[in-house]
Design a protein around this motif. Structure first.
Motif, PDB file in Angstrom:
ATOM      1  N   HIS A 222       0.820  -1.224   0.000  1.00  0.00           N
ATOM      2  CA  HIS A 222       0.000   0.000   0.000  1.00  0.00           C
ATOM      3  C   HIS A 222       0.849   1.266   0.000  1.00  0.00           C
ATOM      4  O   HIS A 222       0.544   2.212   0.719  1.00  0.00           O
ATOM      5  N   ASN A 223       1.902   1.299  -0.808  1.00  0.00           N
ATOM      6  CA  ASN A 223       2.737   2.500  -0.798  1.00  0.00           C
ATOM      7  C   ASN A 223       2.025   3.720  -1.382  1.00  0.00           C
ATOM      8  O   ASN A 223       2.516   4.838  -1.292  1.00  0.00           O
ATOM      9  N   HIS A 224       0.837   3.515  -1.951  1.00  0.00           N
ATOM     10  CA  HIS A 224       0.019   4.622  -2.436  1.00  0.00           C
ATOM     11  C   HIS A 224      -0.932   5.148  -1.349  1.00  0.00           C
ATOM     12  O   HIS A 224      -1.663   6.109  -1.589  1.00  0.00           O
ATOM     13  N   LEU A 225      -0.911   4.510  -0.174  1.00  0.00           N
ATOM     14  CA  LEU A 225      -1.759   4.945   0.936  1.00  0.00           C
ATOM     15  C   LEU A 225      -0.897   5.508   2.063  1.00  0.00           C
ATOM     16  O   LEU A 225       0.274   5.168   2.205  1.00  0.00           O
ATOM     17  N   ASN A 226      -1.506   6.338   2.886  1.00  0.00           N
ATOM     18  CA  ASN A 226      -0.781   6.957   4.002  1.00  0.00           C
ATOM     19  C   ASN A 226      -0.330   5.945   5.054  1.00  0.00           C
ATOM     20  O   ASN A 226       0.556   6.228   5.854  1.00  0.00           O
ATOM     21  N   SER A 227      -0.938   4.763   5.041  1.00  0.00           N
ATOM     22  CA  SER A 227      -0.643   3.744   6.055  1.00  0.00           C
ATOM     23  C   SER A 227       0.582   2.898   5.731  1.00  0.00           C
ATOM     24  O   SER A 227       1.006   2.063   6.537  1.00  0.00           O
ATOM     25  N   HIS A 228       1.194   3.104   4.545  1.00  0.00           N
ATOM     26  CA  HIS A 228       2.245   2.201   4.068  1.00  0.00           C
ATOM     27  C   HIS A 228       3.415   2.074   5.045  1.00  0.00           C
ATOM     28  O   HIS A 228       3.845   0.964   5.375  1.00  0.00           O
ATOM     29  N   GLU A 229       3.936   3.180   5.527  1.00  0.00           N
ATOM     30  CA  GLU A 229       5.112   3.142   6.388  1.00  0.00           C
ATOM     31  C   GLU A 229       4.837   2.364   7.667  1.00  0.00           C
ATOM     32  O   GLU A 229       5.662   1.542   8.110  1.00  0.00           O
ATOM     33  N   GLU A 230       3.668   2.584   8.258  1.00  0.00           N
ATOM     34  CA  GLU A 230       3.318   1.857   9.478  1.00  0.00           C
ATOM     35  C   GLU A 230       3.116   0.377   9.191  1.00  0.00           C
ATOM     36  O   GLU A 230       3.540  -0.484   9.974  1.00  0.00           O
ATOM     37  N   GLU A 231       2.489   0.051   8.058  1.00  0.00           N
ATOM     38  CA  GLU A 231       2.276  -1.352   7.694  1.00  0.00           C
ATOM     39  C   GLU A 231       3.614  -2.084   7.527  1.00  0.00           C
ATOM     40  O   GLU A 231       3.769  -3.220   7.978  1.00  0.00           O
ATOM     41  N   VAL A 232       4.555  -1.429   6.853  1.00  0.00           N
ATOM     42  CA  VAL A 232       5.873  -2.042   6.645  1.00  0.00           C
ATOM     43  C   VAL A 232       6.551  -2.303   7.986  1.00  0.00           C
ATOM     44  O   VAL A 232       7.098  -3.389   8.224  1.00  0.00           O
ATOM     45  N   TYR A 233       6.505  -1.316   8.883  1.00  0.00           N
ATOM     46  CA  TYR A 233       7.147  -1.497  10.189  1.00  0.00           C
ATOM     47  C   TYR A 233       6.485  -2.641  10.958  1.00  0.00           C
ATOM     48  O   TYR A 233       7.173  -3.512  11.528  1.00  0.00           O
ATOM     49  N   LEU A 234       5.152  -2.680  10.996  1.00  0.00           N
ATOM     50  CA  LEU A 234       4.443  -3.696  11.767  1.00  0.00           C
ATOM     51  C   LEU A 234       4.547  -5.083  11.133  1.00  0.00           C
ATOM     52  O   LEU A 234       4.266  -6.086  11.784  1.00  0.00           O
ATOM     53  N   SER A 235       4.975  -5.145   9.888  1.00  0.00           N
ATOM     54  CA  SER A 235       5.193  -6.440   9.230  1.00  0.00           C
ATOM     55  C   SER A 235       6.555  -7.025   9.560  1.00  0.00           C
ATOM     56  O   SER A 235       6.684  -8.235   9.779  1.00  0.00           O
ATOM     57  N   PHE A 236       7.586  -6.165   9.581  1.00  0.00           N
ATOM     58  CA  PHE A 236       8.950  -6.663   9.667  1.00  0.00           C
ATOM     59  C   PHE A 236       9.675  -6.287  10.957  1.00  0.00           C
ATOM     60  O   PHE A 236      10.666  -6.916  11.313  1.00  0.00           O
ATOM     61  N   GLU A 237       9.261  -5.245  11.631  1.00  0.00           N
ATOM     62  CA  GLU A 237       9.771  -4.808  12.923  1.00  0.00           C
ATOM     63  C   GLU A 237      11.281  -4.986  13.068  1.00  0.00           C
ATOM     64  O   GLU A 237      12.056  -4.307  12.413  1.00  0.00           O
ATOM     65  N   GLU A 238      11.723  -5.927  13.908  1.00  0.00           N
ATOM     66  CA  GLU A 238      13.155  -6.041  14.199  1.00  0.00           C
ATOM     67  C   GLU A 238      13.997  -6.466  12.993  1.00  0.00           C
ATOM     68  O   GLU A 238      15.218  -6.356  13.018  1.00  0.00           O
ATOM     69  N   ARG A 239      13.359  -6.940  11.917  1.00  0.00           N
ATOM     70  CA  ARG A 239      14.108  -7.311  10.714  1.00  0.00           C
ATOM     71  C   ARG A 239      14.040  -6.229   9.635  1.00  0.00           C
ATOM     72  O   ARG A 239      14.579  -6.425   8.535  1.00  0.00           O
ATOM     73  N   LEU A 240      13.408  -5.098   9.940  1.00  0.00           N
ATOM     74  CA  LEU A 240      13.255  -4.054   8.929  1.00  0.00           C
ATOM     75  C   LEU A 240      14.600  -3.477   8.496  1.00  0.00           C
ATOM     76  O   LEU A 240      14.814  -3.203   7.313  1.00  0.00           O
ATOM     77  N   SER A 241      15.522  -3.295   9.429  1.00  0.00           N
ATOM     78  CA  SER A 241      16.831  -2.751   9.055  1.00  0.00           C
ATOM     79  C   SER A 241      17.569  -3.712   8.118  1.00  0.00           C
ATOM     80  O   SER A 241      18.250  -3.274   7.169  1.00  0.00           O
ATOM     81  N   GLU A 242      17.446  -5.039   8.369  1.00  0.00           N
ATOM     82  CA  GLU A 242      18.044  -6.030   7.465  1.00  0.00           C
ATOM     83  C   GLU A 242      17.409  -5.954   6.082  1.00  0.00           C
ATOM     84  O   GLU A 242      18.100  -6.062   5.059  1.00  0.00           O
ATOM     85  N   LEU A 243      16.087  -5.771   6.056  1.00  0.00           N
ATOM     86  CA  LEU A 243      15.382  -5.690   4.783  1.00  0.00           C
ATOM     87  C   LEU A 243      15.806  -4.450   4.003  1.00  0.00           C
ATOM     88  O   LEU A 243      15.998  -4.504   2.778  1.00  0.00           O
ATOM     89  N   LYS A 244      15.999  -3.343   4.704  1.00  0.00           N
ATOM     90  CA  LYS A 244      16.448  -2.128   4.034  1.00  0.00           C
ATOM     91  C   LYS A 244      17.860  -2.302   3.473  1.00  0.00           C
ATOM     92  O   LYS A 244      18.177  -1.802   2.385  1.00  0.00           O
ATOM     93  N   THR A 245      18.693  -3.023   4.207  1.00  0.00           N
ATOM     94  CA  THR A 245      20.037  -3.324   3.703  1.00  0.00           C
ATOM     95  C   THR A 245      19.964  -4.172   2.442  1.00  0.00           C
ATOM     96  O   THR A 245      20.653  -3.902   1.448  1.00  0.00           O
ATOM     97  N   LEU A 246      19.125  -5.204   2.474  1.00  0.00           N
ATOM     98  CA  LEU A 246      18.925  -6.043   1.291  1.00  0.00           C
ATOM     99  C   LEU A 246      18.398  -5.219   0.126  1.00  0.00           C
ATOM    100  O   LEU A 246      18.823  -5.396  -1.023  1.00  0.00           O
ATOM    101  N   LYS A 247      17.478  -4.336   0.422  1.00  0.00           N
ATOM    102  CA  LYS A 247      16.893  -3.477  -0.628  1.00  0.00           C
ATOM    103  C   LYS A 247      17.985  -2.636  -1.294  1.00  0.00           C
ATOM    104  O   LYS A 247      18.028  -2.530  -2.530  1.00  0.00           O
ATOM    105  N   ASN A 248      18.857  -2.073  -0.497  1.00  0.00           N
ATOM    106  CA  ASN A 248      19.935  -1.239  -1.040  1.00  0.00           C
ATOM    107  C   ASN A 248      20.891  -2.038  -1.918  1.00  0.00           C
ATOM    108  O   ASN A 248      21.440  -1.523  -2.894  1.00  0.00           O
ATOM    109  N   ILE A 249      21.088  -3.317  -1.571  1.00  0.00           N
ATOM    110  CA  ILE A 249      21.989  -4.173  -2.350  1.00  0.00           C
ATOM    111  C   ILE A 249      21.295  -4.700  -3.604  1.00  0.00           C
ATOM    112  O   ILE A 249      21.845  -4.653  -4.703  1.00  0.00           O
TER     113      ILE A 249
END
Length: 426
Positions: A389-416
């Motif tokens: 839902h990156n087209h909705l205002n809720s996207h950032e919260e949804e992403v955090y509540l999905s991945f929480e403690e693994r979000l930083s790892e996911l962002k690292t993977l995304k950058n690579i």
């Protein structure tokens, strides 16, 4: 050539109505440079595998439709492994497996494609066989940087381990998946106990379901009325005995009926009589999926909350439904994938729908969805990111509540994997 607005015919009406910039059907060597050198930072590639999500197409964006070129299905019988293209929808997978007397834990709908498998994959059979991602054996595709990848669960190098975990639950942010190898299982008879019930009966059945063995699961939908499915797989005499025990406890629910199927592939959930509007071409919609643990002593409070939500829904096309997890889904190591909420018992989802040209109703409906989500957070505080839902205002919260403690790892993977953000953003 059809008019631009009709280039993509998919189950999700939002996406079907999108004014596409371009549609492509194959991942070629030059795709990543050819189409995206002139992209603005707000653009990315939309990927369509089954077409059930509102994120598989957007106005003035390019969509890669995998259904035409990546629709192969191949069964390796000696390995109980089926390899499918990234554009295979679950209906075709189930039909093929049915011909081989095999099953896979697919969801309630037969319309989704590989997105169902890669974002988690919650099935009425998950309590016994795990999530869809728990049964992935091989993956092929292209990272967002254009690199071809081919991974095997039992032959991963040390530097592939995190990527493998990321693909299981967060693949749409990292790669275009063109082939998936799935573990299959022997088909067995299924009993379905289904019918309309009232909210007091729902309370009792939820309480009963939280003590179910792994061969049983509960699914319910609360629209104008409440409809439930209790699925029981009968694999052996013990299953038959256990199922009979629970059927006896349901005898007082006079509206429930029992149906028997030769195997799981034959079942069609949520009959047309429920009039759920998913395929109404006059409606657009959004869905948000939640996750939470046992309700236990809070069941009555939850039912009261649900009654308030349903009373306040803006039209008859909106509803709330739920699937049951547990059993094997709780036993698997939460670090094995980016589906981290392994303690979850329930996955409810809020379906919000409106007349597609009515912007005022859209605003009212999305407000209802968000307000309902707020009310349900006390019971289901996490998110299952089955829809992006990156087209909705809720996207950032949804992403955090999905991945929480693994979000930083996911962002690292995304950058690579996707440094230019060719694929949907986090």
């Amino acid at each position: 050539m059809k008019k631009n607005k009709n280039l993509l015919e998919v189950p999700n009406i939002n996406s079907s109505d999108a004014q596409l910039k371009k549609i492509i059907y194959k991942v070629e060597d030059n795709i990543f440079n050819r189409f995206f050198n002139s992209f603005s930072k707000s653009e990315y590639l939309c990927v369509c595998s089954g077409g059930t999500t509102s994120s598989c197409a957007r106005d003035n964006f390019i969509t890669l439709d995998l259904r035409k070129e990546y629709d192969h299905i191949h069964l390796e019988k000696e390995k109980n492994l089926i390899k499918i293209g990234g554009g295979v929808i679950m209906k075709d997978l189930m039909n093929f497996l049915g011909s081989q007397n095999k099953i896979f834990p697919t969801g309630l709908s037969k319309l989704p494609g590989a997105g169902y498998l890669l974002t988690g994959g919650i099935s009425p059979l998950s309590r016994r066989y795990g999530l869809a991602i728990d049964n992935i054996e091989t993956i092929k595709g292209y990272l967002g940087n254009g690199t071809f990848i081919s991974l095997e669960k039992n032959n991963l190098s040390s530097d592939q381990k995190l990527l493998w975990e990321g693909f299981k639950g967060a693949a749409p942010f990292l790669a275009i998946i063109t082939e998936i190898g799935l573990k299959t299982f022997q088909a067995h008879p299924i009993q379905i106990i289904e019918g309309f019930i009232n909210d007091n009966e729902l309370s009792k059945i939820i309480n009963l379901a939280e003590g179910f063995p792994e061969n049983l699961s509960l699914q319910w939908i609360y629209a104008q009325d409440i409809y439930i499915y209790i699925l029981a797989e009968i694999r052996n005499d013990l299953d038959k005995e256990i199922t009979k025990k629970y059927l006896n406890k349901l005898e007082n629910f006079s509206s429930l009926k029992i149906k028997t199927y030769e195997n799981y592939n034959q079942i069609n959930f949520f009959p047309k009589e429920l009039d759920l509007f998913e395929l109404n071409k006059n409606n657009h919609s959004e869905v948000i999926s939640l996750l939470g643990e046992d309700l236990k002593e809070r069941i009555q409070i939850f039912i009261k909350c649900m009654k308030e939500i349903i009373r306040s829904k803006p039209n008859n096309s909106c509803y709330v439904a739920s699937q049951q997890l547990g059993g094997k889904t709780k036993e698997i190591d939460p670090k094995s994938s980016f589906f981290i909420h392994r303690k979850s018992t329930w996955k409810p989802w809020i379906y919000a729908s409106w007349k597609k040209d009515d912007l005022k109703e859209k605003e009212i409906v999305l407000n209802w969805m968000n307000e309902s989500w707020e009310k349900l957070k006390i019971f289901f505080p996490k998110i299952h990111l089955a829809q992006i839902h990156n087209h909705l205002n809720s996207h950032e919260e949804e992403v955090y509540l999905s991945f929480e403690e693994r979000l930083s790892e996911l962002k690292t993977l995304k950058n690579i994997c996707d440094p230019e953000s060719i694929l949907p953003p986090l």
